[in-house]
Design a protein around this motif. Structure first.
Motif, mmCIF file in Angstrom:
data_model
loop_
_atom_site.group_PDB
_atom_site.id
_atom_site.type_symbol
_atom_site.label_atom_id
_atom_site.label_comp_id
_atom_site.label_asym_id
_atom_site.label_seq_id
_atom_site.Cartn_x
_atom_site.Cartn_y
_atom_site.Cartn_z
ATOM 1 N N ASP A 1 12.004 40.591 1.766
ATOM 2 C CA ASP A 1 10.685 39.733 0.516
ATOM 3 C C ASP A 1 10.563 38.375 0.902
ATOM 4 O O ASP A 1 11.886 37.477 0.733
ATOM 5 C CB ASP A 1 11.575 39.839 -0.792
ATOM 6 N N TYR B 1 10.971 36.024 -2.073
ATOM 7 C CA TYR B 1 12.452 36.027 -2.708
ATOM 8 C C TYR B 1 13.256 34.642 -3.133
ATOM 9 O O TYR B 1 13.863 34.999 -4.628
ATOM 10 C CB TYR B 1 14.237 36.288 -1.600
ATOM 11 N N GLN C 1 5.758 42.026 -10.196
ATOM 12 C CA GLN C 1 7.103 41.774 -9.750
ATOM 13 C C GLN C 1 7.561 40.266 -10.096
ATOM 14 O O GLN C 1 6.388 38.955 -10.394
ATOM 15 C CB GLN C 1 6.758 41.719 -8.302
ATOM 16 N N THR D 1 9.378 38.150 -8.402
ATOM 17 C CA THR D 1 8.796 37.314 -7.499
ATOM 18 C C THR D 1 7.305 36.938 -6.995
ATOM 19 O O THR D 1 6.991 35.771 -6.291
ATOM 20 C CB THR D 1 9.995 37.669 -6.479
#
Length: 376
Positions: A136, A139, A279, A281
């Motif tokens: 990711d 992140y 999401q 993030t």
């Protein structure tokens, strides 16, 4: 922490730095504190500015993780963040503590990166925050200045990502405020050699920020293209970069998720921090309120006493999913079957569904609850 290149940050201080307590709840500054701050300020500002991070947070992390530069890892390897692995083939082996999958503490030997300079250590840490993990790349995006409107937001974004200690962000914030590390942020806000950025900083408007639950939504309005999208509130103390809609992608009624509101006091206008995915993030942007369409909320005075049902319903400071952006304050569990006073009612309409909300007051609790929490 279970990252292949990072030491368990909860325990670096315990084993390597000589700090007390695996939770990093307190760091005692030694007589070398002033020298540490003086030595680290320049590389911190240089690196954090280059990577668009908060120097204050980087300085606090370096102080916390290295015990003000007294840890064996920092003195022998210039490693101020406990990063594992090898740097250009150079490493040192040290005994450290880790947590296993069951949360049990154990000790093991591990190789840590050995850096040629303080700046190299800072840069490696900054690249980690900017590039994320192999699975990711976003992140650590919560620490980026375009996503975090304040150093406190950036520090809190390290909870559960960079460190598993629930008070890790609070420890960093405490250091920043105690030693005035936030002064480093002000000195690095403008872009080097940019007179326009300096002019913007000098004429910046005061912005009050409010944060709320991540699951609140709105939609792009019919005239959203009349307004630009930025990485910061336009006109704030942060130099705002404008993005084109063709790059970001947009269409009328496209849903957005909102977790923060910025209120410009000089113009009495609202800006919202949005992302285009559930999401948390995902990359975040700032939009002027008129580019968005919010669910309709109608407020009326409503004086009544009532009891709350059994269960645990959230209590918010505003109606959930309204233009104010709601933050959860507590739950109704402590007030179940107790009488509360209601002084306001709200009818909330979203996607054709109508819900009723009440503003309640009971003991020290005051906030908005759904009508499902109130006994008929």
């Amino acid at each position: 922490m279970r990252k292949q290149w990072l030491v368990g940050l909860l325990t670096v201080g315990l084993v390597v730095c000589g700090l007390t307590g695996a939770g990093h709840t307190k760091v005692e500054a030694s007589a070398t504190t002033d020298q540490f701050i003086s030595r680290m300020s320049s590389p911190v500002k240089k690196v954090a500015t280059k990577y668009k991070l908060y120097p204050s947070v980087m300085m606090a992390q370096a102080a916390l993780e290295s015990g003000w530069g007294t840890s064996q890892l920092s003195t022998s390897a210039n490693n101020y963040f406990g990063i594992k692995g090898a740097y250009n083939g150079a490493s040192v082996t040290m005994n450290t503590a880790e947590y296993n999958a069951d949360g049990q503490l154990y000790y093991t030997d591990a190789a840590f990166k050995k850096y040629p300079s303080v700046t190299a250590s800072m840069t490696d840490n900054a690249e980690l925050l900017r590039n994320g993990t192999a699975w990711d790349p976003n992140y650590y995006s919560g620490t980026w200045r375009e996503n975090a409107p304040t150093y406190t937001a950036a520090a809190d974004a390290l909870n559960g990502t960079y460190a598993t200690a629930p008070n890790y962000g609070a420890s960093l914030i405490n250091l920043i405020q105690t030693y005035n590390f936030n002064a480093l942020d002000n000195s690095s806000a403008s872009t080097k050699g940019s007179s326009s950025a300096s002019a913007q900083a000098s004429a910046s408007a005061k912005v009050d920020y409010y944060y709320g639950a991540d699951s609140q939504t709105a939609a792009l309005g019919s005239n959203y293209k009349h307004y630009s999208i930025y990485d910061h509130v336009k006109g704030s103390k942060h130099a705002a970069t404008k993005f084109s809609w063709s790059k970001v992608g947009g269409w009328q009624a496209r849903p957005v998720w909102i977790d923060a509101r910025g209120y410009k006091t000089s113009t009495k206008t609202n800006w919202y921090r949005v992302r285009f995915s559930k999401q948390t993030t995902s990359k975040k942007y700032w939009l002027y309120s008129k580019a968005l369409r919010f669910p309709k909320t109608t407020y009326t005075a409503y004086k009544k006493s009532a009891n709350l049902v059994d269960g645990s319903y959230p209590v918010y400071d505003h109606v959930f999913n309204s233009a104010y952006i709601a933050e959860q304050l507590t739950t109704t569990k402590a007030l179940a079957n107790h009488s509360v006073a209601i002084d306001k009612k709200a009818i909330h309409i979203q996607n054709g569904m109508t819900t009723t909300w009440y503003r309640i007051h009971g003991g020290s609790t005051s906030g908005w609850v759904t009508s499902l929490a109130v006994k008929k």
